[in-house]
Design a protein around this motif. Structure first.
Motif, short mmCIF file in Angstrom:
data_model
loop_
_atom_site.label_atom_id
_atom_site.label_comp_id
_atom_site.label_asym_id
_atom_site.label_seq_id
_atom_site.Cartn_x
_atom_site.Cartn_y
_atom_site.Cartn_z
N THR A 117 0.71 -1.23 0.10
CA THR A 117 -0.01 0.11 -0.15
C THR A 117 0.83 1.18 0.14
OG1 THR A 117 -0.12 0.36 2.36
CG2 THR A 117 -1.76 -1.15 1.47
N GLY A 118 0.24 2.27 -0.18
CA GLY A 118 1.04 3.44 -0.29
C GLY A 118 1.41 3.90 1.03
N ALA A 119 0.78 3.78 2.17
CA ALA A 119 1.11 4.14 3.36
C ALA A 119 2.67 3.23 3.79
CB ALA A 119 0.15 3.91 4.36
N VAL A 122 5.32 4.85 2.05
CA VAL A 122 6.01 5.99 2.83
C VAL A 122 6.54 5.58 4.12
CG1 VAL A 122 5.08 8.10 3.97
CG2 VAL A 122 4.08 7.54 1.99
N PHE A 153 -0.87 14.81 2.93
CA PHE A 153 -1.72 13.45 3.09
C PHE A 153 -0.81 12.44 2.65
CE2 PHE A 153 -3.84 9.55 1.94
CZ PHE A 153 -4.84 9.31 3.21
N HIS A 154 -0.21 11.48 3.50
CA HIS A 154 0.61 10.52 3.18
C HIS A 154 0.02 8.94 3.67
CE1 HIS A 154 3.70 13.44 1.74
NE2 HIS A 154 3.38 13.99 2.99
N GLY A 155 -1.09 9.04 4.06
CA GLY A 155 -1.80 7.63 4.59
C GLY A 155 -2.01 7.61 5.84
N GLU A 205 4.67 16.30 -1.26
CA GLU A 205 3.59 15.76 -2.61
C GLU A 205 3.80 17.06 -3.36
OE1 GLU A 205 -0.58 14.78 -1.30
OE2 GLU A 205 0.37 15.74 0.55
N ASP A 238 6.19 12.07 -2.62
CA ASP A 238 5.41 10.93 -2.61
C ASP A 238 4.34 11.21 -3.72
OD1 ASP A 238 3.14 9.64 -2.19
OD2 ASP A 238 2.73 10.26 0.10
N VAL A 240 2.39 9.01 -4.75
CA VAL A 240 1.37 7.66 -4.67
C VAL A 240 0.07 7.98 -5.61
CG1 VAL A 240 -0.31 6.35 -3.15
CG2 VAL A 240 2.16 6.79 -2.65
N GLN A 241 -0.20 9.25 -5.51
CA GLN A 241 -1.54 9.54 -6.45
C GLN A 241 -1.10 10.57 -7.72
OE1 GLN A 241 -5.96 11.56 -5.44
NE2 GLN A 241 -4.44 11.06 -3.74
N LYS A 267 -0.94 3.07 -5.70
CA LYS A 267 -2.07 3.27 -6.53
C LYS A 267 -2.13 2.72 -7.80
CE LYS A 267 -4.46 6.53 -3.33
NZ LYS A 267 -3.95 7.61 -2.67
C1 LIG Z 1 -3.30 7.54 -1.20
C2 LIG Z 1 -2.09 8.14 -0.64
C3 LIG Z 1 -1.21 7.56 0.12
C4 LIG Z 1 -1.61 6.32 0.96
O1 LIG Z 1 -1.87 5.22 -0.03
P1 LIG Z 1 -2.70 3.89 0.66
O2 LIG Z 1 -2.52 2.75 -0.59
O3 LIG Z 1 -4.24 4.28 0.91
O4 LIG Z 1 -1.92 3.32 2.07
C5 LIG Z 1 0.12 8.03 0.43
N1 LIG Z 1 0.26 9.26 -0.17
C6 LIG Z 1 -0.60 9.82 -1.13
C7 LIG Z 1 -0.06 11.13 -1.86
C8 LIG Z 1 -1.80 9.28 -1.47
O5 LIG Z 1 -2.73 9.93 -2.25
#
Ligand SMILES: *Cc1c(COP(=O)(O)O)cnc(C)c1O
Length: 417
Positions: A117-119, A122, A153-155, A205, A238, A240-241, A267
């Motif tokens: 997962t993203g978290a 991180v 937002f990082h999780g 981000e 980060d 992730v998104q 993601k």
């Molecule tokens: C969604 C998100 C995360 C966390 O990802 P998860 O898969 O929900 O744990 C981390 N950083 C950013 C920028 C995100 O948008």
């Protein structure tokens, strides 16, 4: 006995209400979904249990950038599942190296550490940054600091929420993990002023997603890149998104032609089919993550690696990054033409647009509920922003459909003011 009348006004059993009620009885109430029950999806379209069709303008927070159940990704998933799905990293597989070679080449890094997962990715970046701080920068034990931005937002892990500035994310989940410092997003001078000899990394981000799709002032990423180099601080992005085409570039850091020292992906990396994430960096950072220091049972599993590898091929071969750039600009330009006191601003990059409403007139939640009734699904972020982030496979006619429904919604709200 009178049967209850459902939303449609007939007496058919109301599947939607039934599933929502049942979920509320057995699922912890940690989300507040739009009241629609989806049962299948393909490409940019989704169908609910009543047979109604919706355009997905949400893409599972960018996890479904390739569209739902992309044929080539389904094929990759099935083939790999039948061959080898999961063995843990107690053994090597023929899938992990090919994936990491591909992603490292694409993002220009030496190595990656795969997670799910993203978290988790991180967390991996935090651990790797601290370890580098102790082992190569000489920061005294337990004194490492990581600088983060307000409204990040990082999780959702306990460490990550420890440095969130959103009260609802952390209330009664303490004690918090120490070692993080906040600076305003978009303010390079404030970032530089916060650096001390114990700072090991800046985690940021490139565009703040959950904060409302906030694009920093031009030159910000370049400035923080220079500051990090000057002070020997790792620049960790980060993405992730924002990564993998969402902003109209493969990676959002490319908008300012910079390169970070570490990159977090998640993601969309799973092609909308399964979770896979990773932290990418150079050998001098990741060489410290030795056996025993970190791990994950499912991290780097061959099923996820094979799907992710195909997901990257699909992004490139189907021109999805370019589509995001072109249709994202079109979407933003058309939204900006809507003249209404309801709309405060339109911002974002690529197919990642925040449509900000004036809370004196309407909540973003209400707009999302009205769009749902018209066959367009999105979700608010905070009270004022409607997020528009369709799968990157969307075509212009489908963007036009969303635009038409947004215009209708705005007109209806105005008429009732
Ligand atoms: C969604 C998100 C995360 C966390 O990802 P998860 O898969 O929900 O744990 C981390 N950083 C950013 C920028 C995100 O948008």
């Amino acid at each position: 006995m009178d049967l209850p009348i459902n939303k449609r006004g007939d007496n058919m059993p109301n599947l939607t209400e039934d599933f929502i009620l049942r979920e509320s009885q057995v699922c912890a109430p940690n989300y507040h979904p739009i009241p629609v029950v989806i049962t299948k999806a393909k490409g940019v379209w989704m169908w609910d249990v009543e047979g109604r069709k919706y355009l997905d303008m949400m893409s599972a927070y960018s996890a479904v950038s390739h569209g739902h159940s992309h044929d080539r990704l389904l094929k990759a998933l099935n083939e790999q599942a039948q061959k080898l799905a999961m063995i843990s990293r107690a053994f090597y597989t023929d899938q992990l190296a090919p994936l990491l070679e591909k992603v490292c080449k694409l993002a220009q890094f030496d190595m990656g550490l795969p997670m799910n997962t993203g978290a988790e990715a991180v967390e991996t970046a935090i651990k790797a940054s601290r370890r580098l701080g102790y082992r190569s920068k000489g920061i005294p034990t337990n004194q490492a600091e990581i600088i983060v931005c307000k409204n990040n937002f990082h999780g959702r892990t306990t460490t990550i929420i420890s440095f969130s500035s959103e009260p609802s994310y952390k209330e009664h989940f303490g004690p918090c993990t120490p070692g993080f410092k906040h600076v305003p997003f978009g303010d390079a001078a404030a970032f530089e002023a916060a650096i001390t000899e114990n700072t090991c990394a800046f985690l940021v981000e490139p565009i703040q997603g959950e904060a409302g799709i906030i694009v920093p002032p031009e030159g910000y990423l370049k400035a923080v890149r220079d500051i990090c180099t000057k002070h020997n601080v790792l620049l960790i992005m980060d993405e992730v998104q924002s990564g993998l085409g969402r902003t109209g570039k493969m990676f959002a850091f490319e908008h300012e032609s910079i390169h970070p020292d570490g990159l977090i992906l998640g993601k969309a990396l799973g092609g909308g089919l399964l979770p896979i994430s990773m932290f990418l960096s150079n050998r001098d950072v990741l060489k410290h993550m030795v056996p025993g220091s970190h791990g994950s049972t499912f991290g780097g599993n061959p099923l996820a690696c094979h799907v992710a590898s195909t997901a990257i091929d699909v992004l490139i071969e189907e021109g999805l990054v370019e589509n995001s750039r072109v249709l994202g600009k079109y979407l933003q330009d058309e939204l900006k033409k809507i003249r209404s006191p309801l709309i405060q601003s339109v911002h974002g990059r690529g197919l990642w647009v925040g449509l900000e409403f004036n809370p004196d007139f309407v909540s973003a939640r209400r707009v999302c509920e009205m769009l749902e009734e018209k066959g367009v699904l999105s979700k608010e972020t905070h009270e004022t922003v409607v997020r528009l982030a369709p799968p990157l496979v969307i075509i212009k006619e489908e963007v036009d459909f969303a635009l038409e429904k947004i215009k209708e919604t705005v007109e209806e709200i105005e008429a009732n003011l």
